[in-house]
Design a protein around this motif. Structure first.
Motif, PDB file in Angstrom:
ATOM      1  N   SER A 167      -8.544   7.226  -1.166  1.00 41.33           N
ATOM      2  CA  SER A 167      -8.707   6.523   0.198  1.00 41.33           C
ATOM      3  C   SER A 167     -10.116   6.242   0.227  1.00 41.33           C
ATOM      4  O   SER A 167     -10.548   5.319   1.313  1.00 41.33           O
ATOM      5  N   GLU A 171     -11.846   3.142   2.837  1.00 41.49           N
ATOM      6  CA  GLU A 171     -11.746   3.901   4.275  1.00 41.49           C
ATOM      7  C   GLU A 171     -12.709   2.747   5.069  1.00 41.49           C
ATOM      8  O   GLU A 171     -12.163   2.506   6.061  1.00 41.49           O
ATOM      9  N   HIS A 213      -3.629   8.768   8.762  1.00 37.18           N
ATOM     10  CA  HIS A 213      -3.667   7.546   8.110  1.00 37.18           C
ATOM     11  C   HIS A 213      -2.661   7.182   7.172  1.00 37.18           C
ATOM     12  O   HIS A 213      -2.989   6.266   6.042  1.00 37.18           O
ATOM     13  N   ARG A 272      -5.104  -4.163   4.836  1.00 35.42           N
ATOM     14  CA  ARG A 272      -4.826  -2.933   5.740  1.00 35.42           C
ATOM     15  C   ARG A 272      -3.802  -3.631   6.989  1.00 35.42           C
ATOM     16  O   ARG A 272      -4.282  -4.709   7.494  1.00 35.42           O
ATOM     17  N   ASP A 275      -3.004   1.426  11.278  1.00 33.60           N
ATOM     18  CA  ASP A 275      -3.951   2.742  11.183  1.00 33.60           C
ATOM     19  C   ASP A 275      -4.009   3.121   9.850  1.00 33.60           C
ATOM     20  O   ASP A 275      -4.626   3.958   9.492  1.00 33.60           O
ATOM     21  N   TRP A 277      -4.443   3.709   6.050  1.00 31.95           N
ATOM     22  CA  TRP A 277      -5.151   2.828   4.935  1.00 31.95           C
ATOM     23  C   TRP A 277      -4.858   3.970   3.458  1.00 31.95           C
ATOM     24  O   TRP A 277      -5.053   3.416   2.463  1.00 31.95           O
TER      25      TRP A 277
END
Length: 294
Positions: A167, A171, A213, A272, A275, A277
């Motif tokens: 991530s 991010e 997420h 993406r 929300d 990811w």
């Protein structure tokens, strides 16, 4: 973590050296940072630990310059490592691009294995496989990435687990990482340890860190144990390498030729949506995803 002081030192050194390899750099020097209960344990034990440290440092081509030790209630061993790379060689951990494949160079599961070993519930063959992986230097992955060319992002997978370290690649970029549970390389016997309930405490905190997420796209008949692997805290885990799709097969081949502990395409980078990811799914038989080895 382990009963063998020499191996303990090897793992400590390999783990510390990974931060240099994870930037596509070359280690130059190391300094030992040691906490040791010398009022309770024989100094010979520390000597064996440091011999293990020196073994891995020499293998890396670096030089151990000594270090510093303090009396402590428990054994702690780490290294401060200095490395070198030219500016054009450095690969960051947050520069992956849409469409990149994610290749992992070591199997997952060391958190489950070491926890089981502490509880005297780990088969010797499983522990031995974990030790082989943990003492391995990530120079193998760095060199394979250099030979294959085109790596856009690079990180090592350690205590935050695969999902959190992956991530970090996306991010702050507006991208997402998709992880394929059915392509995860794993240590032999680790799924049985998950069944036995030997989960490390950090597993839950790693999952909680990403919970808001995460997007789960899993078939109803999936094996729930596989999801535990992406949150398992790794000690001296492998490199996670982002490469364009046209470099994936070359990177897998380079890793296999170098006898890397694993050479597995575990995910990819994509735009993406919403929300989430980190997206978790099964790759199935998608032809565009090269099949590596664990």
């Amino acid at each position: 973590m382990l009963d063998d002081p020499f191996v303990y030192g090897q793992i400590a050194a390999a783990n510390a050296l990974s931060d240099i390899y994870a930037m596509n750099a070359r280690p130059l020097t190391t300094l030992n940072l040691v906490g040791f209960p010398d009022n309770e344990l024989p100094m010979q034990l520390l000597a064996e630990i440091l011999a293990g440290v020196v073994d891995r440092v020499r293998l890396s081509g670096a030089v151990n310059l000594g270090g510093h030790s303090v009396r402590d209630a428990e054994i702690k061993v780490g290294l401060a490592v200095t490395g070198i790379a030219t500016p054009d060689e450095i690969v960051r951990n947050d520069t992956a691009r849409p469409g990149d494949l994610l290749v992992l160079t070591k199997p997952l599961g060391t958190g489950f294995v070491t926890t089981a070993h502490k509880r005297e519930k780990c088969p010797e063959s499983t522990l031995a496989a974990a030790v082989r992986s943990m003492i391995g230097l990530n120079a193998v992955g760095r060199d394979a990435a250099r030979q294959a060319g085109g790596a856009t992002a690079l990180t090592d997978v350690t205590g935050y687990g695969l999902a959190v370290h992956a991530s970090e690649m996306v991010e702050n970029s507006g991208l997402a990482v998709r992880l394929h549970l059915d392509r995860l390389p794993q240590l032999p016997g680790v799924l049985d340890l998950i069944d036995a309930g030997v989960k490390n405490r950090a597993n839950a905190s790693n999952r909680a860190h990403l919970e808001s997420h995460l997007q789960w796209n899993l078939p109803p008949d999936h094996d729930p144990r596989l999801a535990e692997l992406i949150f398992d805290p790794q000690t001296s885990g492998g490199l996670l390498i982002a490469v364009p799709p046209d470099r994936g097969n070359r990177l897998i081949a380079e890793l296999q030729a170098a006898d890397a502990a694993a050479a597995a395409v575990v995910g990819r980078i994509e735009p993406r949506t919403g929300d989430a990811w980190v997206v978790i799914d099964f790759a199935g038989d998608k032809a565009e995803i090269p099949r590596g080895s664990a």
